[in-house]
Design a protein around this motif. Structure first.
Motif, PDB file in Angstrom:
ATOM      1  N   PHE A 163       0.848  -1.198   0.000  1.00 29.40           N
ATOM      2  CA  PHE A 163       0.000   0.000   0.000  1.00 29.40           C
ATOM      3  C   PHE A 163       0.882   1.246   0.000  1.00 29.40           C
ATOM      4  O   PHE A 163       1.941   1.288   0.636  1.00 29.40           O
ATOM      5  CB  PHE A 163      -0.923   0.025   1.218  1.00 29.40           C
ATOM      6  CG  PHE A 163      -2.161  -0.808   1.046  1.00 29.40           C
ATOM      7  CD1 PHE A 163      -3.110  -0.469   0.098  1.00 29.40           C
ATOM      8  CD2 PHE A 163      -2.372  -1.937   1.828  1.00 29.40           C
ATOM      9  CE1 PHE A 163      -4.261  -1.237  -0.076  1.00 29.40           C
ATOM     10  CE2 PHE A 163      -3.508  -2.710   1.665  1.00 29.40           C
ATOM     11  CZ  PHE A 163      -4.453  -2.361   0.712  1.00 29.40           C
ATOM     12  N   VAL A 164       0.428   2.268  -0.715  1.00 29.39           N
ATOM     13  CA  VAL A 164       1.192   3.507  -0.842  1.00 29.39           C
ATOM     14  C   VAL A 164       0.289   4.693  -0.507  1.00 29.39           C
ATOM     15  O   VAL A 164      -0.770   4.877  -1.115  1.00 29.39           O
ATOM     16  CB  VAL A 164       1.757   3.693  -2.266  1.00 29.39           C
ATOM     17  CG1 VAL A 164       2.682   4.908  -2.309  1.00 29.39           C
ATOM     18  CG2 VAL A 164       2.473   2.444  -2.740  1.00 29.39           C
ATOM     19  N   LEU A 165       0.697   5.491   0.477  1.00 28.84           N
ATOM     20  CA  LEU A 165      -0.007   6.717   0.830  1.00 28.84           C
ATOM     21  C   LEU A 165       0.558   7.850  -0.023  1.00 28.84           C
ATOM     22  O   LEU A 165       1.762   8.124   0.023  1.00 28.84           O
ATOM     23  CB  LEU A 165       0.183   7.034   2.310  1.00 28.84           C
ATOM     24  CG  LEU A 165      -0.294   5.959   3.298  1.00 28.84           C
ATOM     25  CD1 LEU A 165       0.321   6.181   4.667  1.00 28.84           C
ATOM     26  CD2 LEU A 165      -1.802   5.933   3.379  1.00 28.84           C
ATOM     27  N   VAL A 166      -0.309   8.481  -0.795  1.00 28.77           N
ATOM     28  CA  VAL A 166       0.143   9.513  -1.725  1.00 28.77           C
ATOM     29  C   VAL A 166      -0.588  10.820  -1.437  1.00 28.77           C
ATOM     30  O   VAL A 166      -1.813  10.856  -1.318  1.00 28.77           O
ATOM     31  CB  VAL A 166      -0.110   9.099  -3.192  1.00 28.77           C
ATOM     32  CG1 VAL A 166       0.352  10.202  -4.142  1.00 28.77           C
ATOM     33  CG2 VAL A 166       0.606   7.793  -3.512  1.00 28.77           C
ATOM     34  N   GLY A 167       0.180  11.876  -1.305  1.00 33.85           N
ATOM     35  CA  GLY A 167      -0.389  13.208  -1.132  1.00 33.85           C
ATOM     36  C   GLY A 167       0.342  14.187  -2.030  1.00 33.85           C
ATOM     37  O   GLY A 167       1.571  14.302  -1.946  1.00 33.85           O
ATOM     38  N   PHE A 168      -0.391  14.846  -2.891  1.00 34.14           N
ATOM     39  CA  PHE A 168       0.228  15.806  -3.806  1.00 34.14           C
ATOM     40  C   PHE A 168      -0.191  17.212  -3.428  1.00 34.14           C
ATOM     41  O   PHE A 168      -1.378  17.540  -3.394  1.00 34.14           O
ATOM     42  CB  PHE A 168      -0.173  15.521  -5.253  1.00 34.14           C
ATOM     43  CG  PHE A 168       0.406  16.493  -6.237  1.00 34.14           C
ATOM     44  CD1 PHE A 168       1.753  16.469  -6.552  1.00 34.14           C
ATOM     45  CD2 PHE A 168      -0.404  17.442  -6.846  1.00 34.14           C
ATOM     46  CE1 PHE A 168       2.288  17.374  -7.464  1.00 34.14           C
ATOM     47  CE2 PHE A 168       0.121  18.349  -7.737  1.00 34.14           C
ATOM     48  CZ  PHE A 168       1.470  18.328  -8.042  1.00 34.14           C
ATOM     49  N   SER A 169       0.788  18.044  -3.109  1.00 32.74           N
ATOM     50  CA  SER A 169       0.519  19.435  -2.765  1.00 32.74           C
ATOM     51  C   SER A 169       0.508  20.272  -4.032  1.00 32.74           C
ATOM     52  O   SER A 169       1.412  20.183  -4.859  1.00 32.74           O
ATOM     53  CB  SER A 169       1.607  19.952  -1.816  1.00 32.74           C
ATOM     54  OG  SER A 169       1.472  21.350  -1.648  1.00 32.74           O
ATOM     55  N   HIS A 170      -0.534  21.106  -4.167  1.00 28.81           N
ATOM     56  CA  HIS A 170      -0.665  21.952  -5.358  1.00 28.81           C
ATOM     57  C   HIS A 170      -0.090  23.342  -5.126  1.00 28.81           C
ATOM     58  O   HIS A 170      -0.372  24.263  -5.878  1.00 28.81           O
ATOM     59  CB  HIS A 170      -2.150  22.089  -5.735  1.00 28.81           C
ATOM     60  CG  HIS A 170      -2.802  20.765  -6.066  1.00 28.81           C
ATOM     61  ND1 HIS A 170      -2.669  20.173  -7.295  1.00 28.81           N
ATOM     62  CD2 HIS A 170      -3.552  19.936  -5.301  1.00 28.81           C
ATOM     63  CE1 HIS A 170      -3.346  19.024  -7.292  1.00 28.81           C
ATOM     64  NE2 HIS A 170      -3.890  18.855  -6.101  1.00 28.81           N
TER      65      HIS A 170
END
Length: 273
Positions: free
Chosen positions: A262-269
């Motif tokens: 499992f991969v936790l992904v968060g992309f900041s804009h």
């Protein structure tokens, strides 16, 4: 390990500087050796910096504030952790939140506690705050609501103590299920934990947004927003105090590489302009 992930990132992102945090000196020495062998400079303007430190100490010493960065620890735009044991995953998530950075984190070892006994991960607070909504049946919800509405202080205290004990047991059970050798069981448990991690992260972003005095709708009306851990050593970087906008997702990769997939992904804009 020997820094394979850090070196791979540096080789593929040629304008990036990678900072590796590890408290194991032998691992760091192996990483430096491997980095030099690959051809990445280690003396003048190194592309990969190896910092010997406990991760929680690294954060608490103010390294995430631009004004405190030394030459060897440049500003952070993304947090990457591969198989971050236990609550190291949660510390990495909170670190990313507090500096408004993107993140890619692969959790593992769900029963390990490396941050100390007093540290409570955000997902566990989220569990306690949302337990009645997501995890209880109708009769259990009515019983819990009746206890919360009791006018007797002693009864409410006893009920709260009982709830705390119950929450801790349920959290521990969920963590143990995530470590079960039966794949169908462990996958369900790890998916629940990691989904709560992302939901808690979203609550924290809403709270940050409100603390900055921004106008807008707060979509999170739960108490988890008020209990999010705020590191007293951290000073929010005003250059990153822009319109907060994150894309959060729970991804996975093939189990041919690892069962902890499992991969936790968060992309900041924040840099989208």
């Amino acid at each position: 390990g020997r820094g394979d992930l850090a070196v791979t990132i540096a080789l593929n992102l040629r304008h990036a500087t990678v900072t590796v945090i590890d408290k194991n000196r032998q691992s760091l020495d192996a990483g430096r050796e491997y980095s030099s062998k690959i051809g990445l400079p280690q003396q003048q303007q190194p592309r990969v910096n190896f910092v010997e430190a406990d991760f929680s100490s690294f954060i608490d010493n103010g390294h995430c504030n631009n004004e405190h960065f030394s030459e060897k620890t440049p500003p952070v735009d993304a947090v990457v952790a591969l198989h971050a044991c236990g609550d190291v995953t949660d510390m990495a998530l909170e670190y990313a939140r507090e500096i408004n950075a993107s993140f890619i984190i692969v959790p593992c070892c769900y029963t390990k506690h490396l941050a100390g006994e007093t540290y409570v991960p955000a997902w566990q607070r989220f569990f306690c705050d949302h337990r009645s909504h997501y995890f209880l049946g109708t009769e259990e919800k009515e019983k819990e609501e009746k206890g919360n509405n009791s006018n007797n202080v002693g009864e409410r205290k006893a009920e709260n103590d009982s709830n705390d004990s119950s929450y801790n047991l349920e959290i521990l059970s969920l963590q143990r299920l995530a470590e079960m050798p039966v794949r169908t069981v462990s996958v369900r448990a790890t998916r629940i934990i990691n989904s709560m991690r992302l939901n808690a992260q979203q609550c924290s972003y809403h709270q940050y947004y409100l603390n900055q005095g921004k106008e807008g709708k707060n979509d999170c009306n739960t108490s988890c927003c008020g209990t999010a851990r705020i590191n007293k050593h951290l000073k929010k970087d005003p250059t990153r105090d822009m319109e907060l906008s994150y894309s959060l997702s729970l991804e996975s990769f093939s189990i041919d590489y690892s069962l902890r997939n499992f991969v936790l992904v968060g992309f900041s804009h924040k840099n989208r302009d």
